[in-house]
Design a protein around this motif. Sequence first.
Motif, PDB file in Angstrom:
ATOM      1  N   ARG A   1      -6.552 -18.178  20.913  1.00 20.19           N
ATOM      2  CA  ARG A   1      -7.890 -18.128  21.502  1.00 20.19           C
ATOM      3  C   ARG A   1      -8.524 -19.527  21.552  1.00 20.19           C
ATOM      4  NH1 ARG A   1     -10.927 -13.026  18.915  1.00 20.19           N
ATOM      5  NH2 ARG A   1     -12.201 -13.314  20.791  1.00 20.19           N
TER       6      ARG A   1
ATOM      7  N   ASP B   1      -4.565 -15.972  27.831  1.00 21.51           N
ATOM      8  CA  ASP B   1      -5.541 -15.848  26.753  1.00 21.51           C
ATOM      9  C   ASP B   1      -5.861 -17.188  26.092  1.00 21.51           C
ATOM     10  OD1 ASP B   1      -3.016 -16.061  25.669  1.00 21.51           O
ATOM     11  OD2 ASP B   1      -3.501 -14.866  23.896  1.00 21.51           O
ATOM     12  N   ARG B   2      -5.224 -18.279  26.539  1.00 28.42           N
ATOM     13  CA  ARG B   2      -5.527 -19.607  26.038  1.00 28.42           C
ATOM     14  C   ARG B   2      -6.232 -20.452  27.093  1.00 28.42           C
ATOM     15  NH1 ARG B   2      -2.311 -21.732  21.632  1.00 28.42           N
ATOM     16  NH2 ARG B   2      -1.444 -19.986  20.464  1.00 28.42           N
TER      17      ARG B   2
ATOM     18  N   SER C   1      -6.569 -10.346  24.298  1.00 35.21           N
ATOM     19  CA  SER C   1      -6.873 -11.408  23.350  1.00 35.21           C
ATOM     20  C   SER C   1      -6.234 -11.090  22.009  1.00 35.21           C
ATOM     21  CB  SER C   1      -8.390 -11.556  23.174  1.00 35.21           C
ATOM     22  OG  SER C   1      -8.986 -11.957  24.379  1.00 35.21           O
TER      23      SER C   1
ATOM     24  N   THR D   1      -6.244 -10.821  18.342  1.00 35.56           N
ATOM     25  CA  THR D   1      -7.194 -10.743  17.240  1.00 35.56           C
ATOM     26  C   THR D   1      -6.530 -10.275  15.952  1.00 35.56           C
ATOM     27  OG1 THR D   1      -7.783  -8.472  17.898  1.00 35.56           O
ATOM     28  CG2 THR D   1      -9.138 -10.281  18.787  1.00 35.56           C
TER      29      THR D   1
END
Length: 225
Positions: free
Chosen positions: A104, A157-158, A181, A183
């Motif tokens: 992230r 997601d980056r 994402s 998590t």
Amino acid sequence: MNMPDRFDEEAEMRKQAARTVQHTTDEKPATVARSGWNGSRIRPIAFWATTLVIVAELTAGSVWNLVPIEWVEAQLRHLGYPHFFAYVLGVWQAGAAIAIIAPRLPLIKEWAYAGAFFLWSSAVVSHLIVGDGLQTWGVPLMFGTCALVSWALRPADRRLPKTRLRRYRPADDGQDWAGPSETRPRAWAVPIGLLVILYAVSFLTLPAAEAMTHGWAVDLGWIEK
């Protein structure tokens, strides 16, 4: 040839043509699937390979600069930079390594990639200005190239929302696909563990690195034996 025979022959030809078309149609999805599979496998491998290269260099560089070792001090004198510049570089290299390898944090990653590329491209320019050869600026050029490749291949997601890759969907609503994402605790545990290993290796190999780079500095004429 009578009429029934001719009709039978034409019907058989139509059947063969239909089978040929069907066979070709069946082969295309398999070919596309294989091509997509290869692309989907090569891209993440290239991303993680280049990412690990630059993160390893950033961690080792931060250790070398924060100590700092003789190689760093000799190089700064040779290029005309002040001594304290090593500590500035070391702190920012450590921060960039953490930001790039962590999941992230897309905005911070953009800054980290930009800073890493600026670091290595500036090293190339600095060595060129003082007239150094390929043996001095070739290495930072390689790391700068790896940083560009890692940045270009980073997964959705980056990326920042406006720069995320698009994925085809049957009912595409025109929005950028963000992907899931990360998590889960494991998503953070792996990067943290990797950084611990890289820093441990950097500190444990520091005596060998100092001996090796001392020889480089002598060969380049930056220091005397």
